[in-house]
Design an enzyme around this catalytic site. Sequence first.
Site, PDB file in Angstrom:
ATOM      1  CB  CYS A 187       6.674  -7.818  -3.503  1.00  0.00           C
ATOM      2  SG  CYS A 187       5.549  -6.545  -2.982  1.00  0.00           S
ATOM      3  NE  ARG A 198       5.695  -2.702  -1.078  1.00  0.00           N
ATOM      4  CZ  ARG A 198       5.569  -3.267   0.125  1.00  0.00           C
ATOM      5  NH1 ARG A 198       5.328  -4.540   0.220  1.00  0.00           N
ATOM      6  NH2 ARG A 198       5.668  -2.550   1.205  1.00  0.00           N
ATOM      7  CG  ASP A 231       0.131  -2.861   6.150  1.00  0.00           C
ATOM      8  OD1 ASP A 231       0.171  -3.077   4.924  1.00  0.00           O
ATOM      9  OD2 ASP A 231       1.131  -2.493   6.802  1.00  0.00           O
ATOM     10  CB  ILE A 234      -1.593   2.280  -0.372  1.00  0.00           C
ATOM     11  CG1 ILE A 234      -2.504   3.078   0.571  1.00  0.00           C
ATOM     12  CG2 ILE A 234      -0.115   2.482  -0.046  1.00  0.00           C
ATOM     13  CD1 ILE A 234      -2.199   4.533   0.710  1.00  0.00           C
ATOM     14  NE  ARG A 279       7.859 -11.131   5.171  1.00  0.00           N
ATOM     15  CZ  ARG A 279       7.695 -10.222   4.221  1.00  0.00           C
ATOM     16  NH1 ARG A 279       7.122 -10.549   3.090  1.00  0.00           N
ATOM     17  NH2 ARG A 279       8.116  -8.989   4.380  1.00  0.00           N
TER      18      ARG A 279
END
Length: 419
Positions: A117, A122, A306, A328, A398
């Site tokens: 992605c 991932r 995030d 990450i 989203r």
Amino acid sequence: MDKIIIEGGRPLHGEIFVSGAKNAALPLIAATLLCPGEHTLYNVPDLKDIRTILVLLETLGITYHYPEPHTLVINSDHVEGYEASYDLVKTMRASVLVLGPLLARLGRARVSLPGGCAIGARPINFHMQGLQKLGAQLELEAGYVDASVKGRLQGNTIYFDFPSVTGTENMLMAASLAQGKTIIKNAAKEPEIGNLIDMLTAMGAKIDGRGGDILVIEGVAELKPAATTIIADRIETGTYIAAVGAAGGELTLRNCNPAHLPSFLEKMRAVGIFIEEKDTVLVAGRSGPIKSVDIKTMPYPGFPTDLQAQIMALMTCTNGLSVIDETIFENRFMHVAELQRMGADIRVEGGRAIVAGTGMLTGAQVMATDLRASASLVVAGVAAQGVTTISRVYHLDRGYERLDEKLRQVGAKIWREKE
Ligand code: UD1
């Protein structure tokens, strides 16, 4: 397709109600697959990703309705399907969350591998290794993981090389219905995991260690439905704090949980943003200049990946140097090229971005590349001088409920147009 247009440079003043957390709602919705009955979830955010997981669950046989906005009732009496197709998993990789519950309830699950992605490879090897430890047979064929087990899964000790969030969630759900004791070592500690543990416990699961990195699950033969409230979205909360830090002004954020943002709030105070915390209310604002800080993303309670993109946008508005280490995900700097279009001075060296604040960005035409990258462009846009046009905002939809509307209510000049 919509685009968002922002006329920046206006301070933000007023109140915003924070929505329920997308990353908590997704595993809790998946957990309703574990047992038949009617499950009620409160504070469910109205988001594209939530609609996607509900489409997936419908293909498996569940039905659902919203008796009122944000209250979701799922009936999982009939779960016959066991497949999450490539088409669904490629639009939302969190679809992999059905793997654990389907396997535990039906003894069979077939889930497409997510593939790459925008923010990196991932893989789901931890999920797969964990389920194998619980006795599942796994086969990889035609891009799918086909998992099956004869009888019940069997408890075992699982060690994660890295505290994977959805990996931990899949193991918690699978182990709740396994025979015997499961120990998850190096489990993720994100607040969303606590929310899932609370739901599973209310359903009759026996789980010890909530909040820690060792979780002990004593499997039970049966679970029953329960009503659960989704926790507040800490990433949405942090995004508004970054926005008010960048644009100036003062925001009162309601329905949030400041305790879920320990490292982020500490950094924001170091930046020069004043923050007041009162139970579920957070007041954040700034009047003077802001300072640069260094950031390193880490698993919870460290600085959340995030919020990395949004903080980078904030750092471009300082007059100092900021070093941002992303530990990450290997490719989570897609927003850099777009911020550069707005005048940002950022150099990327592997997993490190060095931001030389220029004090002020200027509006430009930019493109959203993933969910949090889009949010960083909104943070940049509300602070920038001039007009910013963000295309491909479906990424934003989203994971943010009515972001443009909420910002408009606090004084931002922001609107949508069809592309
Ligand atoms: C979740 C969040 C996402 C957040 C991320 C990290 C949800 C729905 N999504 O994603 O918003 O950015 O946590 O906080 O909750 N990894 C492997 N093998 C695996 C699983 C993960 O190598 O089997 C790696 C990943 O590539 C990544 C790291 O581990 O580098 C962390 O991933 P993980 O915690 O699993 O992220 P998600 O659960 O996918």
